[in-house]
Motif scaffolding. Sequence first.
Motif, PDB file in Angstrom:
ATOM      1  N   SER A  72       2.183  25.887  57.770  1.00 34.60           N
ATOM      2  CA  SER A  72       2.272  26.679  59.318  1.00 34.60           C
ATOM      3  C   SER A  72       3.999  27.173  59.209  1.00 34.60           C
ATOM      4  O   SER A  72       4.290  27.745  59.097  1.00 34.60           O
ATOM      5  CB  SER A  72       2.260  25.904  60.635  1.00 34.60           C
TER       6      SER A  72
ATOM      7  N   ALA B  55       4.823  30.722  58.857  1.00 34.31           N
ATOM      8  CA  ALA B  55       4.451  31.764  59.820  1.00 34.31           C
ATOM      9  C   ALA B  55       5.647  31.493  60.653  1.00 34.31           C
ATOM     10  O   ALA B  55       6.075  32.675  61.399  1.00 34.31           O
ATOM     11  CB  ALA B  55       2.743  31.958  60.087  1.00 34.31           C
TER      12      ALA B  55
ATOM     13  N   SER C 232       8.273  34.160  63.051  1.00 35.00           N
ATOM     14  CA  SER C 232       8.476  33.695  63.917  1.00 35.00           C
ATOM     15  C   SER C 232       9.907  33.529  64.284  1.00 35.00           C
ATOM     16  O   SER C 232      11.011  34.273  65.152  1.00 35.00           O
ATOM     17  CB  SER C 232       7.431  32.902  64.808  1.00 35.00           C
TER      18      SER C 232
ATOM     19  N   GLN D  54       0.801  22.127  67.963  1.00 36.77           N
ATOM     20  CA  GLN D  54      -0.224  23.173  68.027  1.00 36.77           C
ATOM     21  C   GLN D  54      -1.045  22.290  67.773  1.00 36.77           C
ATOM     22  O   GLN D  54      -2.560  22.126  67.303  1.00 36.77           O
ATOM     23  CB  GLN D  54       0.325  23.422  66.191  1.00 36.77           C
TER      24      GLN D  54
ATOM     25  N   SER E 223     -12.224  30.020  64.008  1.00 38.52           N
ATOM     26  CA  SER E 223     -11.566  31.375  64.699  1.00 38.52           C
ATOM     27  C   SER E 223     -10.915  31.585  65.942  1.00 38.52           C
ATOM     28  O   SER E 223      -9.912  31.514  65.437  1.00 38.52           O
ATOM     29  CB  SER E 223     -12.573  32.725  64.694  1.00 38.52           C
TER      30      SER E 223
ATOM     31  N   ASP F  16      -7.147  29.311  64.462  1.00 33.93           N
ATOM     32  CA  ASP F  16      -6.930  29.748  64.368  1.00 33.93           C
ATOM     33  C   ASP F  16      -6.278  30.813  65.312  1.00 33.93           C
ATOM     34  O   ASP F  16      -4.737  30.403  65.809  1.00 33.93           O
ATOM     35  CB  ASP F  16      -7.241  30.920  63.475  1.00 33.93           C
ATOM     36  N   GLN F  17      -7.318  31.233  66.627  1.00 33.99           N
ATOM     37  CA  GLN F  17      -6.327  32.075  67.582  1.00 33.99           C
ATOM     38  C   GLN F  17      -5.469  30.614  68.307  1.00 33.99           C
ATOM     39  O   GLN F  17      -4.385  31.105  69.115  1.00 33.99           O
ATOM     40  CB  GLN F  17      -7.532  32.297  68.199  1.00 33.99           C
TER      41      GLN F  17
ATOM     42  N   HIS G  41      -2.010  29.630  66.658  1.00 29.92           N
ATOM     43  CA  HIS G  41      -1.505  31.223  66.441  1.00 29.92           C
ATOM     44  C   HIS G  41      -0.847  31.779  67.918  1.00 29.92           C
ATOM     45  O   HIS G  41       0.800  31.892  67.846  1.00 29.92           O
ATOM     46  CB  HIS G  41      -2.193  32.747  65.578  1.00 29.92           C
ATOM     47  N   ASN G  42      -1.408  31.243  68.967  1.00 24.98           N
ATOM     48  CA  ASN G  42      -1.499  31.934  70.100  1.00 24.98           C
ATOM     49  C   ASN G  42      -0.204  29.991  71.034  1.00 24.98           C
ATOM     50  O   ASN G  42       1.186  30.878  71.332  1.00 24.98           O
ATOM     51  CB  ASN G  42      -2.299  31.262  71.472  1.00 24.98           C
ATOM     52  N   CYS G  43       0.602  28.757  69.997  1.00 22.39           N
ATOM     53  CA  CYS G  43       0.696  27.971  70.552  1.00 22.39           C
ATOM     54  C   CYS G  43       2.677  28.567  69.694  1.00 22.39           C
ATOM     55  O   CYS G  43       3.046  28.684  70.357  1.00 22.39           O
ATOM     56  CB  CYS G  43       0.750  27.199  69.074  1.00 22.39           C
ATOM     57  N   VAL G  44       2.399  29.395  69.123  1.00 23.52           N
ATOM     58  CA  VAL G  44       3.753  30.109  67.849  1.00 23.52           C
ATOM     59  C   VAL G  44       4.199  30.748  69.226  1.00 23.52           C
ATOM     60  O   VAL G  44       5.590  31.266  69.479  1.00 23.52           O
ATOM     61  CB  VAL G  44       3.258  30.110  66.566  1.00 23.52           C
ATOM     62  N   LYS G  45       3.387  32.128  69.667  1.00 25.73           N
ATOM     63  CA  LYS G  45       3.387  32.914  70.598  1.00 25.73           C
ATOM     64  C   LYS G  45       4.056  32.126  71.934  1.00 25.73           C
ATOM     65  O   LYS G  45       5.085  33.037  72.410  1.00 25.73           O
ATOM     66  CB  LYS G  45       2.546  33.915  70.701  1.00 25.73           C
TER      67      LYS G  45
END
Length: 145
Positions: A45, A48, A52, A78, A109, A112-113, A116-120
Amino acid sequence: MSDVTPTEKKTIDLSTVSAELRQVIEFDGVPEAMYEMVTSIHEVSEEAVRESWNELPKSAQNILDNFEQFHALVSVSQAFAGLNVMEEFPTLNLPQDMTEEQKNDYRASLLDQVLHNCVKDMVKQIKKARRDPILKRDFTDVFAK
């Protein structure tokens, strides 16, 4: 030929991971059974997460000492989120006519979402910590010596 059977998990020695990741693992009491998952996520990770981090305002970056601390926090977050998805996946009511391949694609999928949401979410939280002393302390306490 390997001495490790397919069902054996390799043990991760925490002395081999970054000091920041080790601190988060120890602070959060991550179970040893999750060490391999956490370290794998941490490795894959980085790019990515760095994107961020680089997009964060300097005032948000200054909550922590460096990118490595942010990356470690994201990786552990994550891992727990991914574990929750994998544990709950069998309870989802998927269409009966879905093939195993479609189920695997959907699971990938979904995972992965979630990652991604953890980073956001971590980005959002660290921005919020600039104005919230309690939240700021939650971030910094992890790395207090």
